[in-house]
Design a protein around this motif. Structure first.
Motif, PDB file in Angstrom:
ATOM      1  N   VAL A  24      57.420 -23.936 127.763  1.00 50.27           N
ATOM      2  CA  VAL A  24      55.975 -23.764 127.883  1.00 50.27           C
ATOM      3  C   VAL A  24      55.560 -24.076 129.309  1.00 50.27           C
ATOM      4  O   VAL A  24      56.257 -24.780 130.037  1.00 50.27           O
ATOM      5  CB  VAL A  24      55.219 -24.689 126.891  1.00 50.27           C
ATOM      6  N   ALA A  25      54.408 -23.530 129.704  1.00 52.10           N
ATOM      7  CA  ALA A  25      53.921 -23.725 131.071  1.00 52.10           C
ATOM      8  C   ALA A  25      53.358 -25.131 131.226  1.00 52.10           C
ATOM      9  O   ALA A  25      52.257 -25.426 130.770  1.00 52.10           O
ATOM     10  CB  ALA A  25      52.854 -22.685 131.398  1.00 52.10           C
ATOM     11  N   VAL A  26      54.130 -26.010 131.849  1.00 57.04           N
ATOM     12  CA  VAL A  26      53.699 -27.377 132.122  1.00 57.04           C
ATOM     13  C   VAL A  26      53.575 -27.523 133.628  1.00 57.04           C
ATOM     14  O   VAL A  26      54.537 -27.243 134.365  1.00 57.04           O
ATOM     15  CB  VAL A  26      54.701 -28.409 131.569  1.00 57.04           C
ATOM     16  N   PRO A  27      52.417 -27.937 134.140  1.00 55.84           N
ATOM     17  CA  PRO A  27      52.257 -28.088 135.587  1.00 55.84           C
ATOM     18  C   PRO A  27      53.295 -29.051 136.158  1.00 55.84           C
ATOM     19  O   PRO A  27      53.580 -30.104 135.561  1.00 55.84           O
ATOM     20  CB  PRO A  27      50.837 -28.642 135.732  1.00 55.84           C
ATOM     21  N   ALA A  28      53.847 -28.702 137.298  1.00 62.68           N
ATOM     22  CA  ALA A  28      54.847 -29.552 137.937  1.00 62.68           C
ATOM     23  C   ALA A  28      54.339 -30.963 138.211  1.00 62.68           C
ATOM     24  O   ALA A  28      55.111 -31.928 138.072  1.00 62.68           O
ATOM     25  CB  ALA A  28      55.331 -28.897 139.233  1.00 62.68           C
ATOM     26  N   PRO A  29      53.058 -31.163 138.598  1.00 67.35           N
ATOM     27  CA  PRO A  29      52.586 -32.537 138.809  1.00 67.35           C
ATOM     28  C   PRO A  29      52.747 -33.433 137.586  1.00 67.35           C
ATOM     29  O   PRO A  29      53.056 -34.622 137.732  1.00 67.35           O
ATOM     30  CB  PRO A  29      51.104 -32.340 139.167  1.00 67.35           C
ATOM     31  N   LEU A  30      52.548 -32.902 136.390  1.00 67.55           N
ATOM     32  CA  LEU A  30      52.728 -33.722 135.189  1.00 67.55           C
ATOM     33  C   LEU A  30      54.189 -34.139 135.030  1.00 67.55           C
ATOM     34  O   LEU A  30      54.483 -35.289 134.667  1.00 67.55           O
ATOM     35  CB  LEU A  30      52.260 -32.953 133.958  1.00 67.55           C
ATOM     36  N   VAL A  31      55.095 -33.222 135.295  1.00 70.60           N
ATOM     37  CA  VAL A  31      56.523 -33.558 135.216  1.00 70.60           C
ATOM     38  C   VAL A  31      56.875 -34.598 136.276  1.00 70.60           C
ATOM     39  O   VAL A  31      57.658 -35.533 136.022  1.00 70.60           O
ATOM     40  CB  VAL A  31      57.375 -32.291 135.387  1.00 70.60           C
TER      41      VAL A  31
ATOM     42  N   PRO B   7      37.065 -34.383 144.814  1.00 71.26           N
ATOM     43  CA  PRO B   7      37.801 -33.216 145.327  1.00 71.26           C
ATOM     44  C   PRO B   7      38.651 -32.554 144.246  1.00 71.26           C
ATOM     45  O   PRO B   7      39.195 -33.216 143.361  1.00 71.26           O
ATOM     46  CB  PRO B   7      38.698 -33.819 146.430  1.00 71.26           C
ATOM     47  N   THR B   8      38.755 -31.241 144.334  1.00 70.66           N
ATOM     48  CA  THR B   8      39.581 -30.459 143.409  1.00 70.66           C
ATOM     49  C   THR B   8      40.866 -30.016 144.105  1.00 70.66           C
ATOM     50  O   THR B   8      40.987 -30.119 145.325  1.00 70.66           O
ATOM     51  CB  THR B   8      38.817 -29.235 142.900  1.00 70.66           C
ATOM     52  N   ASP B   9      41.810 -29.516 143.308  1.00 70.98           N
ATOM     53  CA  ASP B   9      43.129 -29.153 143.831  1.00 70.98           C
ATOM     54  C   ASP B   9      43.491 -27.735 143.389  1.00 70.98           C
ATOM     55  O   ASP B   9      43.898 -27.530 142.246  1.00 70.98           O
ATOM     56  CB  ASP B   9      44.166 -30.141 143.313  1.00 70.98           C
ATOM     57  N   PRO B  10      43.354 -26.727 144.277  1.00 70.00           N
ATOM     58  CA  PRO B  10      43.665 -25.350 143.881  1.00 70.00           C
ATOM     59  C   PRO B  10      45.157 -25.114 143.673  1.00 70.00           C
ATOM     60  O   PRO B  10      45.548 -24.183 142.966  1.00 70.00           O
ATOM     61  CB  PRO B  10      43.146 -24.528 145.060  1.00 70.00           C
ATOM     62  N   ILE B  11      46.016 -25.940 144.285  1.00 71.32           N
ATOM     63  CA  ILE B  11      47.457 -25.774 144.109  1.00 71.32           C
ATOM     64  C   ILE B  11      47.834 -26.035 142.659  1.00 71.32           C
ATOM     65  O   ILE B  11      48.633 -25.310 142.060  1.00 71.32           O
ATOM     66  CB  ILE B  11      48.225 -26.719 145.050  1.00 71.32           C
ATOM     67  N   ALA B  12      47.219 -27.075 142.073  1.00 68.37           N
ATOM     68  CA  ALA B  12      47.476 -27.360 140.662  1.00 68.37           C
ATOM     69  C   ALA B  12      46.948 -26.231 139.777  1.00 68.37           C
ATOM     70  O   ALA B  12      47.578 -25.853 138.786  1.00 68.37           O
ATOM     71  CB  ALA B  12      46.835 -28.686 140.274  1.00 68.37           C
ATOM     72  N   VAL B  13      45.792 -25.672 140.152  1.00 69.09           N
ATOM     73  CA  VAL B  13      45.226 -24.569 139.368  1.00 69.09           C
ATOM     74  C   VAL B  13      46.135 -23.350 139.425  1.00 69.09           C
ATOM     75  O   VAL B  13      46.414 -22.719 138.397  1.00 69.09           O
ATOM     76  CB  VAL B  13      43.818 -24.205 139.892  1.00 69.09           C
ATOM     77  N   SER B  14      46.622 -23.001 140.611  1.00 74.55           N
ATOM     78  CA  SER B  14      47.496 -21.830 140.729  1.00 74.55           C
ATOM     79  C   SER B  14      48.802 -22.045 139.990  1.00 74.55           C
ATOM     80  O   SER B  14      49.380 -21.095 139.440  1.00 74.55           O
ATOM     81  CB  SER B  14      47.770 -21.528 142.203  1.00 74.55           C
ATOM     82  N   ALA B  15      49.297 -23.285 139.950  1.00 71.77           N
ATOM     83  CA  ALA B  15      50.520 -23.570 139.194  1.00 71.77           C
ATOM     84  C   ALA B  15      50.283 -23.388 137.700  1.00 71.77           C
ATOM     85  O   ALA B  15      51.118 -22.843 136.980  1.00 71.77           O
ATOM     86  CB  ALA B  15      50.991 -24.998 139.484  1.00 71.77           C
ATOM     87  N   ILE B  16      49.108 -23.829 137.235  1.00 71.34           N
ATOM     88  CA  ILE B  16      48.778 -23.675 135.816  1.00 71.34           C
ATOM     89  C   ILE B  16      48.620 -22.207 135.461  1.00 71.34           C
ATOM     90  O   ILE B  16      49.066 -21.741 134.408  1.00 71.34           O
ATOM     91  CB  ILE B  16      47.481 -24.448 135.488  1.00 71.34           C
ATOM     92  N   ALA B  17      47.974 -21.464 136.340  1.00 74.86           N
ATOM     93  CA  ALA B  17      47.670 -20.061 136.057  1.00 74.86           C
ATOM     94  C   ALA B  17      48.773 -19.108 136.501  1.00 74.86           C
ATOM     95  O   ALA B  17      48.557 -17.903 136.570  1.00 74.86           O
ATOM     96  CB  ALA B  17      46.363 -19.673 136.744  1.00 74.86           C
ATOM     97  N   SER B  18      49.961 -19.659 136.815  1.00 78.71           N
ATOM     98  CA  SER B  18      51.035 -18.813 137.336  1.00 78.71           C
ATOM     99  C   SER B  18      51.483 -17.750 136.342  1.00 78.71           C
ATOM    100  O   SER B  18      51.982 -16.703 136.729  1.00 78.71           O
ATOM    101  CB  SER B  18      52.233 -19.680 137.742  1.00 78.71           C
TER     102      SER B  18
END
Length: 545
Positions: free
Chosen positions: A26-33, A124-135
């Motif tokens: 499943v798509a799990v964001p790398a930051p969580l891992v 502040p928000t983090d678009p890198i995390a968003v793009s990883a989630i929406a990959s």
């Protein structure tokens, strides 16, 4: 020796966590891992990282913010500048004030200044995390550009607010009028320092390269030093080092158009910066996981000061803060979109209905990430009188909890909301790209003719030069013909022999000069120019092997 071992372990954890994230079904964001792996390291390995807030701030924030400013698409940012500014400035101020008072009301043991500091770091928000989630889901490009622009500006505004909140916590006083004047100096001074340092360095670098040649390693090292130099000089002048780093990145993108580097330098530099971004973001989240057990233990003590004993109150606090952030963001996004539609109605543009899924997607896309964590870890360890900084561990825990919850919520909701979501259509860039390719091809033909005559002058093998030049120019003429008709790109001519190689390199240099010229004249956008320059760099690198 221990410090080196710690750094190597952290880098290994970043690599392993990225591999695990790709292996999961499943798509799990790398930051969580990375957070989870860091927690395992903190609990199972005798590895204790003592974080110096000032050193942490210096090592991680300047390069990350500099790179964001350098790589963000400038034309797309300007297109939606009003929306980006409303999200990045207005929403940040509302978050600092509104969520700050809410946190202080909910947790009386946390002083108001510390509550404002916590609200500032979670803004502040983090678009890198968003793009990883929406990959795994197609995210509309315009939406991503808005999120990138918002993140770039709210990183700076949120961290500047954090600076004032920490100052209030350390001194115990806060004057709105003095803060307003100080803010002008801090903001304006930081921006000026970033711009001046970058322009001075790039001009000096270009002067040396033009006269004595260019060395790729030195050029890459200079680009790495610019954000740190801008940050340190701004802090020395009591300005915002954060804004200096952002301004240096934005200036770097414009300076690159005017002062060229070798194709090899650009390619290697991009690879180096990609690695730095990957490693720095990953290390921040691994460090969060490693620090989490101790943070939880100390945060429990602060919770007991507020009259609660049960540890689950920590989860209640995290959820309450996350919900308040989401609610404020949803209301602000709705108001911002309504204001945008109102302005367009006055301009005579046909009004469009706001899609509820778009509002929800923009709200869930407000994921907190590396900048939030880096900011909260810079809270001082002690006050001016030497006493421990109040509720520091609790603030770090709450910020970490908001990051985790926002990542989880977005990883579940965003793929559902983004599936099939469309935004207003944007004009095709194919015409712009074709026009740029035709202009570059014409410049290349002129340069081949010039170099061909210069090399063949006075030699007996003029026919060889003419034949090689004709083959190359035919390739460019075919490209012009096909691009004029908006067809497929012409097949590349055969590249053999020293003479043909020299002519091709001259042609590629002329192409690059022409692309830079029309980019400076704003005849094409920055994204189109970046794409074409990369193609030219790759072609030149192949011929120079």
């Amino acid at each position: 020796m221990e410090t080196v071992s710690i750094v190597l372990v952290l880098l290994l954890a970043v690599v392993v966590s990225a591999a695990i994230a790709r292996m999961l079904p499943v798509a799990v964001p790398a930051p969580l891992v990375q957070i989870a792996l860091g927690a395992v390291i903190g609990l199972g390995v005798k590895l204790k990282v003592e974080l110096d807030p000032e050193l942490f701030l210096l090592l991680f924030l300047p390069p990350l913010l500099f790179l964001d400013g350098w790589r963000i698409p400038k034309d797309e940012l300007l297109k939606d500048l009003s929306t980006v500014a409303e999200l990045a400035l207005g929403l940040v101020l509302l978050t600092v004030v509104g969520v700050g008072f809410f946190i202080h009301w909910m947790i009386p043991a946390m002083p108001l200044a510390v509550a404002f500091a916590l609200a500032a770091v979670v803004s502040p928000t983090d678009p890198i995390a968003v793009s990883a989630i929406a990959s795994r889901v197609s995210i509309p490009k315009r939406m991503m550009h808005i999120l990138e622009g918002e993140s770039l500006l709210n990183d700076a505004s949120g961290l500047v607010c954090l600076r004032f909140a920490i100052a209030a916590a350390l001194t115990g006083t806060f004057s709105p009028s003095a803060a307003a004047l100080s803010f002008l100096w801090v903001a304006a001074g930081g921006i000026v320092v970033g711009v001046v340092v970058t322009l001075a360095v790039t001009r000096a670098k270009a002067w040396v390269s033009n006269r004595f040649g260019e060395e790729t390693g030195s050029q890459i090292l200079i680009s790495l030093l610019i954000p740190f130099g801008s940050y340190l000089l701004a802090e020395h002048l009591h300005c915002s080092g954060i804004l200096a780093a952002v301004a240096a990145g934005v200036t770097m993108s414009f300076a690159e158009i005017s002062r060229q580097a070798l194709a090899t330098t650009r390619m290697r530099r991009n690879s180096v910066w990609d690695t730095i971004q990957f490693a720095a973001n990953g290390i921040i989240f691994v460090l969060l996981g490693e620090q989490l057990p101790d943070i939880i233990a100390h945060a429990g003590e602060t919770v007991r000061l507020s009259g609660h004993v049960e540890p689950w109150w920590l989860i209640v606090y995290v959820l309450a803060i996350t919900l308040s952030l989401a609610l404020l963001r949803f209301l602000w996004v709705w108001a911002s979109f309504r204001l945008t539609l109102f302005r367009r109605r006055n301009d005579g543009t046909p009004p469009r209905k706001i899609a509820k899924r778009l509002l929800a997607a923009m709200s869930f896309a407000g994921v907190r990430g590396a900048i939030t964590l880096a900011g909260v870890l810079t809270l001082p360890l002690t006050l001016n009188d030497g006493t421990p900084f109040p509720a520091r561990d609790l603030a770090i825990f709450l910020a970490a909890g908001v990051i985790i919850v926002s990542l989880l919520a977005a990883s579940i909701a965003l793929p559902l909301l983004l599936h099939g979501l469309t935004m207003p259509s944007e004009p095709s860039k194919q015409v712009e790209e074709d026009r740029a390719r035709v202009a570059a091809a014409k410049a290349a033909i002129r340069e081949v003719e010039r170099v061909q005559h210069a090399l063949a002058d006075g030699r007996g093998d003029a026919d060889v030069y003419a034949s090689a030049g004709t083959r190359i120019m035919d390739t460019y003429r075919e490209r012009i013909e096909r691009r004029t008709k908006r067809g497929e790109a012409a097949a590349q001519a055969r590249r053999d022999g020293r003479i043909e190689r020299d002519l091709r390199l001259a042609a590629l240099g002329a192409e690059r000069d022409e692309i830079f010229r029309i980019a400076r004249d704003r005849e094409i956008g920055s994204e189109t120019a970046k794409k074409l320059i990369r193609e030219i760099d790759l072609a030149e690198a192949r011929h120079r092997v």
